[in-house]
Design a protein around this motif. Structure first.
Motif, PDB file in Angstrom:
ATOM      1  N   GLY A  25       0.848  -1.186   0.000  1.00 22.45           N
ATOM      2  CA  GLY A  25       0.000   0.000   0.000  1.00 22.45           C
ATOM      3  C   GLY A  25       0.883   1.235   0.000  1.00 22.45           C
ATOM      4  O   GLY A  25       2.109   1.139  -0.120  1.00 22.45           O
ATOM      5  N   PRO A  26       0.274   2.419   0.116  1.00 21.49           N
ATOM      6  CA  PRO A  26       1.058   3.660   0.087  1.00 21.49           C
ATOM      7  C   PRO A  26       2.219   3.592   1.087  1.00 21.49           C
ATOM      8  O   PRO A  26       2.008   3.251   2.248  1.00 21.49           O
ATOM      9  CB  PRO A  26       0.036   4.727   0.470  1.00 21.49           C
ATOM     10  N   SER A  27       3.423   3.883   0.603  1.00 18.46           N
ATOM     11  CA  SER A  27       4.631   3.697   1.419  1.00 18.46           C
ATOM     12  C   SER A  27       5.679   4.748   1.107  1.00 18.46           C
ATOM     13  O   SER A  27       5.716   5.305   0.013  1.00 18.46           O
ATOM     14  CB  SER A  27       5.248   2.316   1.138  1.00 18.46           C
ATOM     15  N   THR A  28       6.570   4.936   2.073  1.00 17.10           N
ATOM     16  CA  THR A  28       7.723   5.816   1.872  1.00 17.10           C
ATOM     17  C   THR A  28       8.821   5.019   1.165  1.00 17.10           C
ATOM     18  O   THR A  28       8.779   3.783   1.121  1.00 17.10           O
ATOM     19  CB  THR A  28       8.274   6.328   3.215  1.00 17.10           C
ATOM     20  N   VAL A  29       9.807   5.725   0.655  1.00 21.27           N
ATOM     21  CA  VAL A  29      10.954   5.072   0.015  1.00 21.27           C
ATOM     22  C   VAL A  29      11.635   4.153   1.036  1.00 21.27           C
ATOM     23  O   VAL A  29      12.012   3.025   0.714  1.00 21.27           O
ATOM     24  CB  VAL A  29      11.949   6.115  -0.540  1.00 21.27           C
ATOM     25  N   LYS A  30      11.750   4.616   2.263  1.00 21.64           N
ATOM     26  CA  LYS A  30      12.401   3.815   3.316  1.00 21.64           C
ATOM     27  C   LYS A  30      11.667   2.487   3.519  1.00 21.64           C
ATOM     28  O   LYS A  30      12.301   1.433   3.639  1.00 21.64           O
ATOM     29  CB  LYS A  30      12.435   4.605   4.626  1.00 21.64           C
ATOM     30  N   VAL A  35      11.784  -3.583   2.548  1.00 15.96           N
ATOM     31  CA  VAL A  35      11.224  -4.827   2.013  1.00 15.96           C
ATOM     32  C   VAL A  35      12.136  -5.393   0.919  1.00 15.96           C
ATOM     33  O   VAL A  35      12.417  -6.591   0.889  1.00 15.96           O
ATOM     34  CB  VAL A  35       9.791  -4.599   1.467  1.00 15.96           C
ATOM     35  N   LEU A  36      12.605  -4.524   0.035  1.00 19.89           N
ATOM     36  CA  LEU A  36      13.472  -4.974  -1.056  1.00 19.89           C
ATOM     37  C   LEU A  36      14.786  -5.548  -0.548  1.00 19.89           C
ATOM     38  O   LEU A  36      15.352  -6.468  -1.156  1.00 19.89           O
ATOM     39  CB  LEU A  36      13.743  -3.831  -2.041  1.00 19.89           C
ATOM     40  N   LEU A  37      15.286  -5.027   0.564  1.00 18.16           N
ATOM     41  CA  LEU A  37      16.546  -5.527   1.138  1.00 18.16           C
ATOM     42  C   LEU A  37      16.462  -7.007   1.503  1.00 18.16           C
ATOM     43  O   LEU A  37      17.466  -7.726   1.428  1.00 18.16           O
ATOM     44  CB  LEU A  37      16.911  -4.729   2.391  1.00 18.16           C
ATOM     45  N   LYS A  38      15.285  -7.459   1.887  1.00 13.62           N
ATOM     46  CA  LYS A  38      15.111  -8.873   2.259  1.00 13.62           C
ATOM     47  C   LYS A  38      15.338  -9.791   1.061  1.00 13.62           C
ATOM     48  O   LYS A  38      15.857 -10.893   1.201  1.00 13.62           O
ATOM     49  CB  LYS A  38      13.709  -9.099   2.837  1.00 13.62           C
ATOM     50  N   VAL A  48      16.601   2.874  -4.910  1.00 10.63           N
ATOM     51  CA  VAL A  48      15.139   2.804  -4.747  1.00 10.63           C
ATOM     52  C   VAL A  48      14.539   4.200  -4.904  1.00 10.63           C
ATOM     53  O   VAL A  48      13.534   4.379  -5.601  1.00 10.63           O
ATOM     54  CB  VAL A  48      14.762   2.173  -3.386  1.00 10.63           C
ATOM     55  N   LEU A  49      15.144   5.190  -4.273  1.00 15.45           N
ATOM     56  CA  LEU A  49      14.660   6.569  -4.371  1.00 15.45           C
ATOM     57  C   LEU A  49      14.648   7.027  -5.829  1.00 15.45           C
ATOM     58  O   LEU A  49      13.639   7.546  -6.318  1.00 15.45           O
ATOM     59  CB  LEU A  49      15.534   7.502  -3.531  1.00 15.45           C
ATOM     60  N   ARG A  50      15.742   6.811  -6.524  1.00 19.74           N
ATOM     61  CA  ARG A  50      15.850   7.243  -7.914  1.00 19.74           C
ATOM     62  C   ARG A  50      14.797   6.542  -8.780  1.00 19.74           C
ATOM     63  O   ARG A  50      14.118   7.172  -9.595  1.00 19.74           O
ATOM     64  CB  ARG A  50      17.264   6.975  -8.442  1.00 19.74           C
ATOM     65  N   LEU A  51      14.635   5.239  -8.590  1.00 24.47           N
ATOM     66  CA  LEU A  51      13.663   4.477  -9.370  1.00 24.47           C
ATOM     67  C   LEU A  51      12.236   4.975  -9.102  1.00 24.47           C
ATOM     68  O   LEU A  51      11.452   5.173 -10.032  1.00 24.47           O
ATOM     69  CB  LEU A  51      13.771   2.981  -9.055  1.00 24.47           C
ATOM     70  N   MET A  52      11.932   5.228  -7.839  1.00 19.63           N
ATOM     71  CA  MET A  52      10.587   5.693  -7.509  1.00 19.63           C
ATOM     72  C   MET A  52      10.334   7.104  -8.054  1.00 19.63           C
ATOM     73  O   MET A  52       9.228   7.419  -8.497  1.00 19.63           O
ATOM     74  CB  MET A  52      10.345   5.609  -5.996  1.00 19.63           C
TER      75      MET A  52
END
Length: 128
Positions: A25-30, A35-38, A48-52
């Motif tokens: 759902g709606p989420s911050t970059v952090k 989640v992606l780190l897992k 992640v920031l750049r991609l978003m």
């Protein structure tokens, strides 16, 4: 009447990020980064920031800037995007034939025995 422009097509990396964001759902970059780190420990916050940010610019994500940390959400529901991508694939790769797509999936070993049973139930009018 003007035709509505087709929604932008995500790249493979953008689609991976959307697959992470839809259940969150709606989420911050952090939050997305955690989640992606897992799955991929080498993923950096900056990536992640750049991609978003790029995805927001393309119209794949919407951004709520009302709080200090911006909150991102997919601009399109998962089913809607899947349908759009599937229509595009059927047109481009199978000359508009849904049957040819299904036959290619069944012949190509992309469907498990359990999935075949579920498909057969659906074709028989049963609930999978």
């Amino acid at each position: 009447m003007a035709k509505t422009p087709a929604p932008p097509k995500p790249t493979a990396a953008e689609l991976d990020l959307l697959r992470t964001l839809w259940p969150l759902g709606p989420s911050t970059v952090k939050q997305v980064h955690e989640v992606l780190l897992k799955e991929r420990p080498e993923t950096t916050y900056a990536t992640v920031l750049r991609l978003m940010q790029v995805m927001h610019g393309k119209g794949l994500l919407v951004r709520d800037e009302s709080q200090r940390s911006h909150v991102y959400a997919p601009a399109q529901a998962q089913d809607s995007l899947r349908t759009s991508l599937l229509k595009d694939l059927i047109q481009k790769a199978f000359a508009g034939s849904g049957k040819d797509l299904v036959m290619a999936a069944l012949r190509g070993g992309h469907v498990t025995r359990k999935e075949r049973e579920e498909i057969q139930k659906l074709l028989n009018g049963d609930k999978p």
